[in-house]
Design an enzyme around this catalytic site. Structure first.
Site, PDB file in Angstrom:
ATOM      1  N   ASP A 174       0.633  -0.833  -0.104  1.00  0.00           N
ATOM      2  CA  ASP A 174      -0.067  -0.118   0.202  1.00  0.00           C
ATOM      3  C   ASP A 174       0.578   1.424   0.301  1.00  0.00           C
ATOM      4  OD1 ASP A 174      -2.503   0.897   0.282  1.00  0.00           O
ATOM      5  OD2 ASP A 174      -2.591   1.388   1.960  1.00  0.00           O
ATOM      6  N   ARG A 223      -1.271   9.428  -9.616  1.00  0.00           N
ATOM      7  CA  ARG A 223      -0.937   8.350  -9.161  1.00  0.00           C
ATOM      8  C   ARG A 223      -0.468   7.081  -9.630  1.00  0.00           C
ATOM      9  NH1 ARG A 223      -4.133   7.444  -4.440  1.00  0.00           N
ATOM     10  NH2 ARG A 223      -4.621   5.577  -5.236  1.00  0.00           N
ATOM     11  N   HIS A 282       2.246   3.871  -9.413  1.00  0.00           N
ATOM     12  CA  HIS A 282       1.838   2.230  -9.573  1.00  0.00           C
ATOM     13  C   HIS A 282       3.341   1.269 -10.378  1.00  0.00           C
ATOM     14  CE1 HIS A 282      -2.053   2.838  -7.885  1.00  0.00           C
ATOM     15  NE2 HIS A 282      -2.028   3.047  -8.120  1.00  0.00           N
ATOM     16  N   GLU A 337     -11.948  -4.347  -3.791  1.00  0.00           N
ATOM     17  CA  GLU A 337     -12.890  -3.001  -4.189  1.00  0.00           C
ATOM     18  C   GLU A 337     -11.825  -2.257  -5.033  1.00  0.00           C
ATOM     19  OE1 GLU A 337     -12.166  -5.558  -1.878  1.00  0.00           O
ATOM     20  OE2 GLU A 337     -14.492  -5.253  -0.747  1.00  0.00           O
ATOM     21  N   ASN A 338     -11.009  -2.404  -5.262  1.00  0.00           N
ATOM     22  CA  ASN A 338     -10.325  -1.182  -5.840  1.00  0.00           C
ATOM     23  C   ASN A 338     -10.526  -0.974  -7.508  1.00  0.00           C
ATOM     24  OD1 ASN A 338      -6.992  -2.188  -5.132  1.00  0.00           O
ATOM     25  ND2 ASN A 338      -8.232  -0.776  -3.632  1.00  0.00           N
ATOM     26  N   TRP A 339     -12.321  -1.775  -7.696  1.00  0.00           N
ATOM     27  CA  TRP A 339     -12.750  -2.670  -8.871  1.00  0.00           C
ATOM     28  C   TRP A 339     -13.610  -0.695  -9.325  1.00  0.00           C
ATOM     29  CZ3 TRP A 339     -11.300  -4.198 -12.871  1.00  0.00           C
ATOM     30  CH2 TRP A 339     -10.736  -5.518 -13.413  1.00  0.00           C
ATOM     31  N   ILE A 357      -6.440  -4.491   7.539  1.00  0.00           N
ATOM     32  CA  ILE A 357      -6.257  -5.434   6.699  1.00  0.00           C
ATOM     33  C   ILE A 357      -7.271  -5.134   5.558  1.00  0.00           C
ATOM     34  CG2 ILE A 357      -6.946  -7.896   6.630  1.00  0.00           C
ATOM     35  CD1 ILE A 357      -5.147  -7.215   8.302  1.00  0.00           C
TER      36      ILE A 357
HETATM   37  C1  IPE Z   1      -5.354  -2.430   0.017  1.00  0.00           C
HETATM   38  O1  IPE Z   1      -4.905  -1.643  -0.323  1.00  0.00           O
HETATM   39  C2  IPE Z   1      -5.261  -3.348  -1.188  1.00  0.00           C
HETATM   40  C3  IPE Z   1      -3.728  -3.471  -1.837  1.00  0.00           C
HETATM   41  C4  IPE Z   1      -2.672  -3.092  -1.776  1.00  0.00           C
HETATM   42  C5  IPE Z   1      -4.221  -4.427  -3.458  1.00  0.00           C
HETATM   43  P1  IPE Z   1      -6.196  -0.402  -0.222  1.00  0.00           P
HETATM   44  O2  IPE Z   1      -5.695   1.137  -0.250  1.00  0.00           O
HETATM   45  O3  IPE Z   1      -6.957  -0.748  -1.355  1.00  0.00           O
HETATM   46  O4  IPE Z   1      -6.943  -0.236   0.817  1.00  0.00           O
HETATM   47  P2  IPE Z   1      -7.723   0.326   1.609  1.00  0.00           P
HETATM   48  O5  IPE Z   1      -8.601   1.843   0.841  1.00  0.00           O
HETATM   49  O6  IPE Z   1      -6.512   1.688   2.802  1.00  0.00           O
HETATM   50  O7  IPE Z   1      -7.925   0.260   2.784  1.00  0.00           O
HETATM   51  C1  IPE Z   2      -1.851   0.329  -3.095  1.00  0.00           C
HETATM   52  O1  IPE Z   2      -1.360   1.743  -2.856  1.00  0.00           O
HETATM   53  C2  IPE Z   2      -2.181  -0.277  -5.034  1.00  0.00           C
HETATM   54  C3  IPE Z   2      -3.005  -0.565  -4.771  1.00  0.00           C
HETATM   55  C4  IPE Z   2      -4.705  -0.558  -3.953  1.00  0.00           C
HETATM   56  C5  IPE Z   2      -3.455  -1.328  -6.251  1.00  0.00           C
HETATM   57  P1  IPE Z   2      -1.902   2.521  -3.405  1.00  0.00           P
HETATM   58  O2  IPE Z   2      -3.361   3.242  -4.963  1.00  0.00           O
HETATM   59  O3  IPE Z   2      -3.603   2.425  -2.556  1.00  0.00           O
HETATM   60  O4  IPE Z   2      -2.035   3.754  -2.880  1.00  0.00           O
HETATM   61  P2  IPE Z   2      -2.623   4.658  -1.381  1.00  0.00           P
HETATM   62  O5  IPE Z   2      -2.847   4.052  -0.318  1.00  0.00           O
HETATM   63  O6  IPE Z   2      -3.766   5.363  -2.711  1.00  0.00           O
HETATM   64  O7  IPE Z   2      -1.309   5.962  -0.922  1.00  0.00           O
HETATM   65 MG    MG Z   3      -4.360   2.243   0.043  1.00  0.00          MG
END
Ligand code: IPE
Ligand code: IPE
Ligand code: MG
Length: 231
Positions: A16, A29, A33, A63-65, A185
């Site tokens: 993360d 952003r 990645h 949930e990332n979708w 988590i």
């Molecule tokens: C968890 O991180 C998912 C991944 C690292 C792939 P997120 O950034 O999506 O989770 P939240 O929103 O902080 O809970």
């Molecule tokens: C984790 O980094 C990668 C994915 C969830 C794909 P984030 O994209 O959640 O980065 P932050 O948490 O917004 O900084």
């Molecule tokens: Mg994140």
């Protein structure tokens, strides 16, 4: 470099902080990645060098979708690009690749790249890298229960639920790491982390280095795991 002991078989990482890393630097952003993918490669290489048997990387949650379309599609493009580009390094390191998650929800170009990499690396005997993609811990448990019900199994117990998870042959993680400073988590491996040692790290994922992991492994060895028993 830490010497691996028998009690450490599996490390799982919530990678993360990519977005924040980029924004803090005045970048998009997406740049976070890209840099995060570089970190993932270095960590895979390090874990393979120390002969870790299993490494699970949380790359994209169910949930990332819900993120903006532009970010989702750039992550998907990056994924298929890296998998294709780095397939040879996986072969060179004798690594086999697996995925955990709802593969059918991924775009065709990602599925194709993944299927080729999984098939090509299937007979490699070194470390197993499990990519959690379109992954939800709750969904994994539901999908296990569905399979059990479809099989009309009786005597439902923990072993049976475990046998129907996405990667039943992979032992539960000994170490769970989350970078980026948040202490949650986020629906990762809910069943498997019952007795994992958890490490919440302040570094954003693109800043995480092999030295940070080495330090966590040393801290892991200092912890006393009692699994509900007394020491
Ligand atoms: C968890 O991180 C998912 C991944 C690292 C792939 P997120 O950034 O999506 O989770 P939240 O929103 O902080 O809970
Ligand atoms: C984790 O980094 C990668 C994915 C969830 C794909 P984030 O994209 O959640 O980065 P932050 O948490 O917004 O900084
Ligand atoms: Mg994140």
């Amino acid at each position: 470099m830490p010497i691996l002991s028998k009690e450490l078989k599996h490390i799982a990482i919530i990678m993360d902080g990519n977005g924040r890393w980029a924004l803090q630097k005045g970048m998009d952003r997406e740049e976070g990645h890209i840099e995060g993918a570089e970190t993932a490669k270095k960590i895979i290489q390090f874990c393979s060098n120390i002969r870790l048997p299993y490494l699970t990387l949380y790359a994209f949650s169910k949930e990332n979708w819900n993120r903006p379309k532009r970010e989702v599609s750039s992550i998907m493009k990056l994924l298929s690009k890296i998998i294709k580009k780095d397939l040879q390094s996986l072969m060179d390191l004798n690594i086999s690749l697996q995925i955990a998650g709802e593969e059918n929800e991924l775009p065709l170009h990602v599925r194709k790249a993944l299927e080729l990499a999984i098939q090509k690396t299937a007979n490699n005997t070194g470390m197993k890298v499990i990519l959690a993609l379109s992954y939800s811990g709750r969904e994994e448990i539901v999908s296990s229960l569905k399979k059990i019900i479809n099989n009309k199994s009786k005597n439902i117990n923990e072993d049976l639920v475990e046998k129907h998870l996405y990667c039943p042959e992979v032992p539960s993680p000994d170490i769970l790491i989350r970078t980026g400073g948040d202490k949650r988590i986020s629906n990762f491996l809910l069943w498997q982390i019952a007795y994992s040692e958890i490490f919440f790290e302040e570094e954003q994922w693109p800043d995480f280095r092999a030295e940070n992991l080495s330090n966590i492994i040393e801290r892991f060895y200092e912890r006393k795991r009692t699994f509900g028993n007394i020491a």
